[in-house]
Design an enzyme around this catalytic site. Structure first.
Site, mmCIF file in Angstrom:
data_model
loop_
_atom_site.group_PDB
_atom_site.id
_atom_site.type_symbol
_atom_site.label_atom_id
_atom_site.label_comp_id
_atom_site.label_asym_id
_atom_site.label_seq_id
_atom_site.Cartn_x
_atom_site.Cartn_y
_atom_site.Cartn_z
ATOM 1 N N ASP A 67 0.835 -1.198 0.000
ATOM 2 C CA ASP A 67 0.000 0.000 0.000
ATOM 3 C C ASP A 67 0.869 1.247 0.000
ATOM 4 O OD1 ASP A 67 0.873 -0.213 2.703
ATOM 5 O OD2 ASP A 67 -0.990 -1.208 3.251
ATOM 6 N N ASP A 136 -8.819 -4.529 14.329
ATOM 7 C CA ASP A 136 -10.172 -4.751 13.795
ATOM 8 C C ASP A 136 -10.177 -5.784 12.677
ATOM 9 O OD1 ASP A 136 -8.872 -3.334 11.838
ATOM 10 O OD2 ASP A 136 -10.287 -1.661 11.765
ATOM 11 N N HIS A 138 -8.220 -5.761 9.907
ATOM 12 C CA HIS A 138 -7.894 -5.295 8.555
ATOM 13 C C HIS A 138 -6.520 -5.797 8.118
ATOM 14 C CE1 HIS A 138 -5.786 -1.796 10.587
ATOM 15 N NE2 HIS A 138 -4.930 -2.063 9.624
ATOM 16 N N GLU A 143 -10.193 -2.040 5.336
ATOM 17 C CA GLU A 143 -10.876 -1.923 6.619
ATOM 18 C C GLU A 143 -12.099 -2.849 6.657
ATOM 19 O OE1 GLU A 143 -9.657 -0.366 9.026
ATOM 20 O OE2 GLU A 143 -8.403 1.262 8.302
#
Length: 261
Positions: A67, A136, A138, A143
């Protein structure tokens, strides 16, 4: 997926570095997908030590980025391209000519995403992709509720993520970009081997959901259950919520030594 429980982050780094050494031995020009952040650093450090000791020749290895920030110049010290140059390329003796990444400064960001997806395929695909995981669930910047079929695309950072990342920008959240380009989950799943690393009790719930929970977009990392060769390497803290932890230890202890991970 295979779950390997290690004593600590250093042991996990050594284990994954050994897997990369074996991969490069079989395929000297392997395309290695890399992630930023603190979690994969022990892998890069262990691999760098092996390069310096002459245990592996990485001169033909290629590197692919997971990314990148949108709008941040490539030469900015906190662009992920710059971070990976410091933490991966230079320590492993790999030149920028062997580096692949999306263009976060492109005028047409969507076209840049599509170009990068095509470039990964054109390069023969990622042989081994390193992944971290968020609390979470991800992976990359996918996400919760990201499509499990998503491709490389632009994503908007949550305010919490920008607050968390402000420490890399002199503590000033205003300097943190609002958007990133990330490989999508569908893109990530095309790598031949996925290796997810997690350390610390703070990641325990996410690891349990990834490994033992349902495959669901609310936990993007759970998509690894769909992959033919996915390895999850966790320390005792990150493994603390796994119901099948004893089985995972038994399976790894008793597997053939030649199999590796």
């Amino acid at each position: 997926m295979e779950v390997v429980i290690v004593p600590d982050a250093a042991a996990g780094g050594e284990l994954v570095a050994e897997a990369i050494v074996r991969l490069v031995g079989r395929k000297p020009d392997a395309l290695l997908g890399v992630a930023t952040g603190s979690t994969p650093l022990p892998v890069y450090q262990a691999l760098g030590a092996k390069v310096r000791a002459g245990e592996v020749d990485t001169s033909r290895v290629r590197i692919a980025q997971l990314d990148e920030y949108v709008g941040l110049p490539a030469e900015h010290p906190e662009s992920y391209r710059s971070v990976l140059a410091r933490e991966v390329l230079r320590p492993l003796g790999i030149g920028m000519d062997a580096f692949m990444g999306p263009d976060g400064t492109a005028e047409d960001v969507q076209a840049a995403c599509e170009t990068y997806d095509a470039a990964l395929a054109g390069a023969g695909g990622v042989d081994l992709q390193l992944l971290g995981i968020g609390t979470d669930g991800h992976i990359g910047f996918n996400e919760p509720c990201s499509s499990l079929a998503s491709r490389t695309r632009i994503k908007t950072l949550t305010e919490q993520t920008r607050v968390d990342n402000a420490r890399f920008f002199d503590g000033e959240i205003a300097q943190v970009p609002h958007h990133v380009i990330t490989q999508g989950i569908g893109t990530i799943l095309e790598a031949r081997h996925l290796v997810l690393l997690a350390t610390g009790e703070g990641k325990a719930d996410a690891v349990a959901a990834t490994v033992e929970g349902a495959v669901a977009a609310v936990c993007p990392a759970s998509a690894l259950q769909l992959h033919a060769h996915a390895t999850v390497v966790v320390d005792e803290g990150a493994a603390s919520k796994l119901k099948l932890a004893d089985y995972f230890r038994h399976a790894f202890t008793n597997k053939p030594a030649w199999q590796g991970i």
